[in-house]
Structures are given as structure tokens and as C-alpha cells.
Design a protein around this motif. Structure first.
Motif, short mmCIF file in Angstrom:
data_model
loop_
_atom_site.label_atom_id
_atom_site.label_comp_id
_atom_site.label_asym_id
_atom_site.label_seq_id
_atom_site.Cartn_x
_atom_site.Cartn_y
_atom_site.Cartn_z
N ALA A 138 0.31 64.06 27.09
CA ALA A 138 1.42 63.04 27.61
C ALA A 138 2.28 62.69 26.47
O ALA A 138 3.64 62.66 26.88
CB ALA A 138 0.62 61.92 28.21
N GLY A 139 1.71 62.57 25.34
CA GLY A 139 2.69 62.05 24.07
C GLY A 139 3.51 62.99 23.80
O GLY A 139 4.80 62.87 23.61
N LEU A 140 3.04 64.21 23.57
CA LEU A 140 4.00 65.53 23.12
C LEU A 140 4.80 65.81 24.12
O LEU A 140 6.09 66.00 23.74
CB LEU A 140 2.85 66.48 22.83
CG LEU A 140 2.39 66.77 21.38
CD1 LEU A 140 1.66 67.98 21.16
CD2 LEU A 140 3.69 66.75 20.34
N CYS A 189 5.95 57.56 21.95
CA CYS A 189 4.95 58.85 22.59
C CYS A 189 4.53 59.59 21.41
O CYS A 189 3.48 60.15 21.53
CB CYS A 189 6.24 59.51 23.49
SG CYS A 189 6.66 58.83 24.77
N HIS A 190 5.33 59.74 20.35
CA HIS A 190 4.99 60.44 18.92
C HIS A 190 3.60 59.70 18.53
O HIS A 190 2.86 60.35 18.26
CB HIS A 190 6.11 60.32 17.93
CG HIS A 190 5.47 60.65 16.49
ND1 HIS A 190 5.41 62.01 16.21
CD2 HIS A 190 5.30 60.03 15.47
CE1 HIS A 190 4.85 62.17 15.23
NE2 HIS A 190 4.70 60.94 14.56
N ALA A 239 7.50 63.01 24.23
CA ALA A 239 8.41 62.82 23.07
C ALA A 239 9.43 63.99 23.05
O ALA A 239 10.56 63.99 22.98
CB ALA A 239 7.62 62.97 21.86
N ALA A 240 8.90 65.31 23.48
CA ALA A 240 9.71 66.35 23.54
C ALA A 240 10.69 66.17 24.56
O ALA A 240 12.00 66.66 24.52
CB ALA A 240 8.86 67.69 23.87
N ALA A 241 10.45 65.75 25.85
CA ALA A 241 11.51 65.37 26.84
C ALA A 241 12.49 64.48 26.35
O ALA A 241 13.78 64.54 26.91
CB ALA A 241 10.92 65.02 28.15
N LEU A 242 12.13 63.33 25.75
CA LEU A 242 12.88 62.38 25.56
C LEU A 242 13.94 62.96 24.42
O LEU A 242 15.18 62.47 24.36
CB LEU A 242 12.30 61.04 24.86
CG LEU A 242 11.30 60.24 25.86
CD1 LEU A 242 10.57 59.20 25.18
CD2 LEU A 242 12.28 59.81 27.08
#
Length: 466
Positions: free
Chosen positions: A236-238, A274-275, A241-244
């Protein structure tokens, strides 16, 4: 660092129930920060002979992806949440009367004492240089740069101050308290970027870091134990973060970059949160091999030794780095263009030299970080929780203010913006000093008859409190 004999004694006295992996994470996260700072510093000399400190990531933007691994401060705040939960619960059981003032003093003594010595040394030195009219190629930038890591001290002070109320929320709502902080951080970014609400972004200095800190509470209660939980945090975090970064206004770098309009660090953003989630999940997935590693006696002794001087090394590592560059400039050693082949060839030597100078500074100042002896029962008057809270608030704003304005221009009264308030270095130093004195004055009441010692600092390797 602590003597070999003391390290062996602490290692031998380590309770079997202590979570040694947490201590390893604390050392590894701060060590990564030191290496990252030494690596990213790119000093050049302009045509007028004045030194400038740039950022390697600005010279080579493609390297900014490395910050998704090297920006490891969320792990330190996660470890702090775990340690603070255990510490406060232990004090609440052992201390007669309210434990808040005792908790603040016990947790902050080893944090504020080396910080105030650092401020005193650098403040005195910067003032002396200014009064004597001394000026060197690194003087101005050094006086500003060395104070920047103090932001971490200020935020960590806030984590300690908020531990008791947030721990109560955690004990009542569990994952719900964490989810509420995540939602608050996301809401702040929505108000900031979608609605353009001014100054609201500064609330995420609290919400983002407190959310990561709250994960430490969940860890302390064993709620991250099942492999599915940290795996979910990683995914979920990766993904988030990538989407944001890909579709939102967030930059790629997870550390602040010079001249950028939006930073993921200052103030923190939902992307940085998220990171932090994926980093926490990753270190939890590595708990098994990490625990086996730190179970080795030699490794554990190294962790104990490093933990005993970690804050001193953190405070002085930029001073060491600038000292190395100052020596190179004084010796007329050519400084290659950042990111060039010659520059990369110098990197190992510069980092090794900075590590040696840091070790020397640690040897000079390490005793300040060692825990003070616990006060005899009844030897000090009780200081109320509100006074202790005032002390940590003053120290927090003083340290954060100094991280913004630096040690330069003490006589001219240079100012910097702390949220929406202008601060000067002298005012920041006074606030930090008064806050520190109030925290130092905080003391628990005498213990219950037949009880153990009141709450005082605990050697790093003899308690589960960390």
C-alpha cells in the motif's frame, strides 16, 4: 563511545526479553542519515573564491530515486513510538503520582543535554568569529548548515510530548487512532493543494510524523507481528507513494531539494507518509534475519556502543563534514565538479575523513550524552505536568527556530520564518535553554514504600525502553 568494559557489562546485563532488533534499527537509521548527508554534500568554489554547498541530487536528478531508500527518518520515528510506549507504561507503573513530568525528563535528558551543548559551542564560536571579523570560504554557509538537522530534534520533542495522550487513544481505538492521523494528513494536503488554504500544510509536521510514531505503538502491542500486516504496508505504501508522485503535485525526491516549490519533507506530505509506511513494513519483514544478526554477541556490543553516542554523532556529523571540506580548501586541494568521475573517486576518502573527524568530536562530547544518575527519592520537589509541558514546548520551538535561522548573523539579528512567525537565533536559543531547564527540573515524587527507584534515565542496553 562507552568503554569496552562498560559495553561488555551492558551486553551481559541485557534482559532476554529486550527487543534488540529495535536498537539495531535505531543505529542503522541514524547511520544511514549520516552517510546520506556526507554523500549528498557537493561543495564548489565560485569565481570569487567563495564556497557554496550544493546538493548532489540537484546536480544529478536521476539519483533522487535513491531517497526512496536513503530517506529513512520514518524508521527512527517508528522506533521512537515503540520505545516511548514501553517507557511511559513502565513509568506509570513505578512512579507515585502523575508520570508525565517524569516521562519527559527521562526521555528528553539524553536528547536535550547534548543538543544544548552543541548549541552553546556553535553559538559561542559563531559569535566569536563575527566579533573578531573572521571570515572564511565556509564560515557563512557552515553557521547556517550545521543547525539544519536540529529540525529532527524539534520534531522528536513533539513526539515525546504527545506520547501520553496518543497512547491513550491507541489503547482505546488501536488501528483507528492510526487511521485518523493518516486521514488528517491526507485532508491537510487536500486543503493545501485543492483548496489553497494558507499555512494549513504546517499541520502535517504533526500528523505525518505522529502517524508513523503511532505505528510504533502498534508494534509495541504486537499488532504488526503477522507477516500479512507489514506486507500490506509495503504494497500500500509503495503503490500510494508512486501514484501520488506520478499523478499528483509531489516531487520524486523524499528529501528537500534547493529551490523546489514543493517539498515532501518541509512540511511533510502524504507522499512522505506513504513512503514511511512502506519502509516500516519493509523493516518489519526483515525482523527475523535482523534479530538473528543482532543476537550475535559482537554485533550486539557494537549496537550498544553506537547507541550510546548516536545523538552526539548526529549533532556533530555536519560539523565534521564541513571541517573536511574546510581543510581541503585551506590546503588548496582542487574540488572536482560534483558528480564528475573525479568527484566520485574522492567520495570514499571524504566520507572516511568525515567519519574520523566525527569520531574525534564524539570522543570530546560523548560524556554529555551519558545518562545522569537518578535523583535520590524525595531530593527534588515535584514539578507539575503543565510546567513540564511548557518546558518541552519552549524547547521544541527554540530548537526548530534555530534550525531555520542558523547561527549566522547573531549580532545583526537575522530572522527566519517558523510557520508564520519570524524568529531570531538569540530568541530561539533563549527558548530552548528555558525549556531545557524546565524539563531538567521535572522530577517524580518519592516512590511507594518498598518500591523501586523513581524514573530516571536507563542505560541503553538494560531496559526494553530503549
Amino acid at each position: 563511545m562507552p568503554s569496552k568494559t562498560r559495553v561488555r557489562d551492558l551486553a551481559a546485563a541485557t534482559p532476554t526479553a529486550r527487543d534488540r532488533y529495535i536498537d539495531l534499527l535505531r543505529v542503522a537509521s541514524l547511520g544511514t542519515v549520516l552517510l546520506g548527508h556526507w554523500l549528498m554534500a557537493a561543495v564548489t568554489v565560485d569565481a570569487d573564491g567563495r564556497a557554496k554547498v550544493g546538493n548532489l541530487l540537484a546536480v544529478e536528478p536521476g539519483l533522487q530515486l535513491l531517497t526512496w531508500v536513503l530517506q529513512i527518518m520514518p524508521v527512527f520515528f517508528f522506533v521512537g513510538g515503540f520505545s516511548h510506549a514501553l517507557s511511559y507504561r513502565s513509568l506509570a507503573r513505578r512512579t507515585y503520582g502523575p508520570a508525565y513530568a517524569a516521562f519527559l525528563r527521562a526521555r528528553l535528558q539524553r536528547l536535550l543535554r547534548p543538543t544544548m551543548v552543541f548549541i552553546a559551542v556553535w553559538g559561542t564560536g559563531a559569535l566569536a568569529v563575527q566579533l573578531l571579523g573572521g571570515d572564511g570560504p565556509l564560515t557563512d554557509v557552515a553557521a547556517r548548515l550545521v543547525a539544519q538537522p536540529l529540525w529532527f530534534i524539534g520534531i522528536y520533542l513533539a513526539m515525546v510530548a504527545f506520547t501520553p495522550p496518543l497512547l491513550r487513544l491507541h489503547e482505546r481505538y488501536g488501528w483507528g487512532a492510526f487511521a485518523a492521523l493518516v486521514a488528517a494528513a491526507a485532508g491537510v494536503d487536500a486543503l493545501r493543494f485543492a483548496a489553497g488554504v494558507p499555512f494549513v500544510e504546517f499541520l502535517n509536521f504533526a500528523f505525518v510524523w505522529l502517524a508513523v510514531h503511532q505505528l510504533g505503538f502498534l508494534r509495541a502491542d504486537g499488532r504488526l507481528g503477522a507477516p500479512a500486516v507489514p506486507a500490506a504496508l509495503v504494497i500500500a505504501g509503495l503503490a500510494s507513494a508512486a501514484a501520488l508522485v506520478a499523478f499528483g503535485p509531489y516531487p520524486l525526491s523524499m528529501v528537500g531539494m534547493p529551490g523546489e516549490k514543493i517539498s515532501n519533507m518541509s512540511p511533510p506530505t502524504a507522499a512522505l507518509l506513504c513512503h514511511g509506511l512502506w519502509l516500516v513494513g519493509a523493516v518489519e519483514l526483515l525482523r527475523g534475519p535482523g534479530a538473528r544478526l543482532v543476537a550475535r554477541p559482537r554485533v550486539w556490543r557494537g549496537v550498544i556502543a553506537a547507541n550510546g553516542v548516536a545523538m552526539t554523532a548526529f549533532l556533530w556529523h555536519l560539523t565534521a563534514m564541513l571541517g573536511v571540506y574546510g581543510a581541503l580548501l585551506a590546503l588548496d586541494v582542487p574540488l572536482p565538479a560534483p558528480a564528475s568521475a573525479a568527484w566520485w573517486a574522492q567520495v570514499p576518502l571524504r566520507i572516511a575523513a568525515a567519519a574520523v573527524v566525527t569520531a574525534v568530536l564524539v570522543a570530546v562530547f560523548r560524556k554529555v550524552e551519558q545518562p545522569a544518575a537518578a535523583r535520590p527519592a524525595g531530593s527534588a520537589r515535584r514539578v507539575s505536568g503543565p510546567v513540564a509541558a511548557l518546558g518541552v514546548t519552549l524547547a521544541l520551538f527554540g530548537v526548530l527556530g534555530l534550525s531555520m535561522v542558523g547561527f549566522g548573523g547573531l549580532l545583526e539579528g537575522h530572522t527566519a520564518m517558523l510557520v508564520a512567525v519570524r524568529v531570531t537565533a538569540p530568541a530561539a536559543v533563549v527558548m530552548a535553554a528555558v525549556g531545557w531547564l524546565l524539563v531538567e527540573a521535572a522530577a517524580p515524587r518519592r516512590p511507594r514504600p518498598g518500591g523501586g527507584a523513581t524514573a530516571g534515565p536507563v542505560p541503553v542496553a538494560t531496559s526494553g525502553e530503549g
